[in-house]
Design a protein around this motif. Structure first.
Motif, PDB file in Angstrom:
ATOM      1  N   ASP A  83       0.598  -1.024  -0.012  1.00 34.52           N
ATOM      2  CA  ASP A  83      -0.043  -0.236  -0.109  1.00 34.52           C
ATOM      3  C   ASP A  83       0.693   1.214   0.254  1.00 34.52           C
TER       4      ASP A  83
ATOM      5  N   ARG B 284       1.687   9.164  -3.426  1.00 34.33           N
ATOM      6  CA  ARG B 284       0.516   9.935  -3.579  1.00 34.33           C
ATOM      7  C   ARG B 284       0.622  11.151  -2.453  1.00 34.33           C
TER       8      ARG B 284
ATOM      9  N   LYS C 138      -7.998   7.327  -1.495  1.00 31.01           N
ATOM     10  CA  LYS C 138      -7.486   5.773  -1.584  1.00 31.01           C
ATOM     11  C   LYS C 138      -7.614   4.950  -0.290  1.00 31.01           C
TER      12      LYS C 138
END
Lengths: 282, 282
Positions: free
Chosen positions: B116, B129, B211
């Motif tokens: 992740d 991100r 997300k």
């Protein structure tokens, strides 16, 4: 050059001498380091001193209040309570250094620090003297020792110091103790300022500080000598400076947390000590 | 009982059930835990939730400003910059847990967290991100990644978390991740509040948050299940609660440091990031 460094955002260095007159003294050259554009590491105006002059917690606004007699009793209590954890962990930090050292001479030398802080018997040593201070400012000793009211940021900063000494190179571990180079001055300011500024502190309450300066002097002389002997490359000398900066950051962060919780904006984190004179009504 | 706990300075506990109806469900008794004076650990009103309701950083004054559109751009930058270090260290924290685990099933499960955050390739994953966020708010990426402007207190708090996971019991290490139980709510408040409050952030800038909720849900479900299975004694259950409190302290201390440096009293420690809109004149 110190002035130029102060104004710069980024600094590139290509190695230096320990003392400005080092090449003359050991016969390898006729020039001083400064004549070659180098900043000496040691010496009154060396880089170690420069870091102290810019980042040592003597400059922190909380100390201006504390030493100027401007703190409330609750703020002095919060300071003594939080700083207790630092004092209590110093022998753990020093034993971490001894534990990774294969040189009996260095271990013996560093062992003195354990004796200074833990004493020879119950009630003796620096930690016990610090508890006389927390007693003296009206804190319950069991509460202090329980650490229940500690600011989490104090815990994190102190533990960062212990981990640094445990995990970094021996040179960096020793160098991180060099803030003691600057402690005699702050201690005399504190003794004088607190005795004058607060009717609830006495010379007996502040016994910790009366005892420290000669010990700090002995310890920092030794650590400085060690660093001089072992930091021979520019990389090693940079690591020494970074270690001192790190230690200044630890001390500074402890006071930032204290200021934020107890001076302004007075946001005490959940679970931390609430002074009697700091309780909000309602 | 939650009310009584809130008013108490000290709390003694003698063991409890995980869920209030646990004895009924497994046929060992007809009473609920609460009827016997026990607080359940899990459940909407359990002790884990109670800790979240009192200490999770959603309650921190900095978040009220951030989510309410009240921060300056410089304050948002300081937040993104400092939180970057937390994001960047999460895989190190998770790998520390995997590294000490002798159960392949748990290692496999926990490995998802590495995926992740680190992604499958350059530019993928949570850290990448987060860097879109720091880019989006106008920070230089090299500066962010260098950590040069980090608040020392951020570093100390994040490292305390990594050390906790490395050094405490596996149960405590897993339990310290349980703040994710509370993250879906704060993330939706943040997404909505920041999009509405700041013209310099876009949905693309905030991709990290869009997300996270399903991943946080999956991870906290797993961690909660693990904790239920392994925290069978009162001591173990207390250790779980303490681990969650510790983690709340980490997140809270990061925001305290941010508030102190960039909101009030705006004492930026030596060397830390100075926003363009926060520079003092002269």
């Amino acid at each position: 050059m110190t002035e130029r460094i102060k104004r710069a955002d980024v600094l590139f260095f290509d190695g230096t001498l320990f003392r400005d007159d080092e090449m003359i003294a050991n016969g390898t050259g006729a020039k001083t380091g400064r004549r070659m554009g180098h900043m000496p590491i040691d010496g009154q105006d060396g880089q170690l001193r420069a870091i102290g002059a810019q980042r040592y917690h003597r400059l922190h606004p909380f100390h201006a209040l504390l030493h100027g007699g401007k703190c409330t009793k609750g703020q002095v209590q919060a300071w003594a309570l939080n700083r207790y954890y630092y004092q209590a962990m110093i022998p753990v930090k020093d034993a971490s250094l001894i534990a990774r050292c294969d040189d009996p001479a260095l271990r013996r030398e560093w062992r003195r620090r354990l004796v200074d802080h833990d004493g020879e018997s119950e009630g003796d040593g620096g930690i016990a003297r610090w508890l006389k201070l927390t007693d003296g400012v009206g804190l319950d000793r069991d509460y202090v020792v329980s650490l229940a009211g500690l600011l989490p940021a104090t815990r994190f900063a102190v533990e960062a110091y212990v981990h640094f000494v445990r995990d970094k190179t021996m040179l960096e571990a020793v160098a991180s103790s060099l803030t003691e180079l600057f402690s005699p001055q702050i201690i005399s300011e504190r003794l004088e300022g607190m005795l004058k500024g607060y009717d609830f502190v006495s010379a007996d309450t502040l016994a910790y500080f009366a005892k420290r300066p000669p010990l700090a002097q002995r310890d920092s002389d030794f650590a400085l000598e060690y660093v001089k002997r072992h930091a021979k490359t520019p990389d090693a000398q940079q690591a020494v400076l970074k270690a001192l900066e790190f230690k200044c950051d630890v001390l500074w962060a402890m006071l930032d947390a204290l200021y934020h919780a107890y001076v302004a904006p007075k946001h005490i984190p959940p679970g931390a000590f609430v002074p009697e004179d700091g309780r909000r009504s309602g």
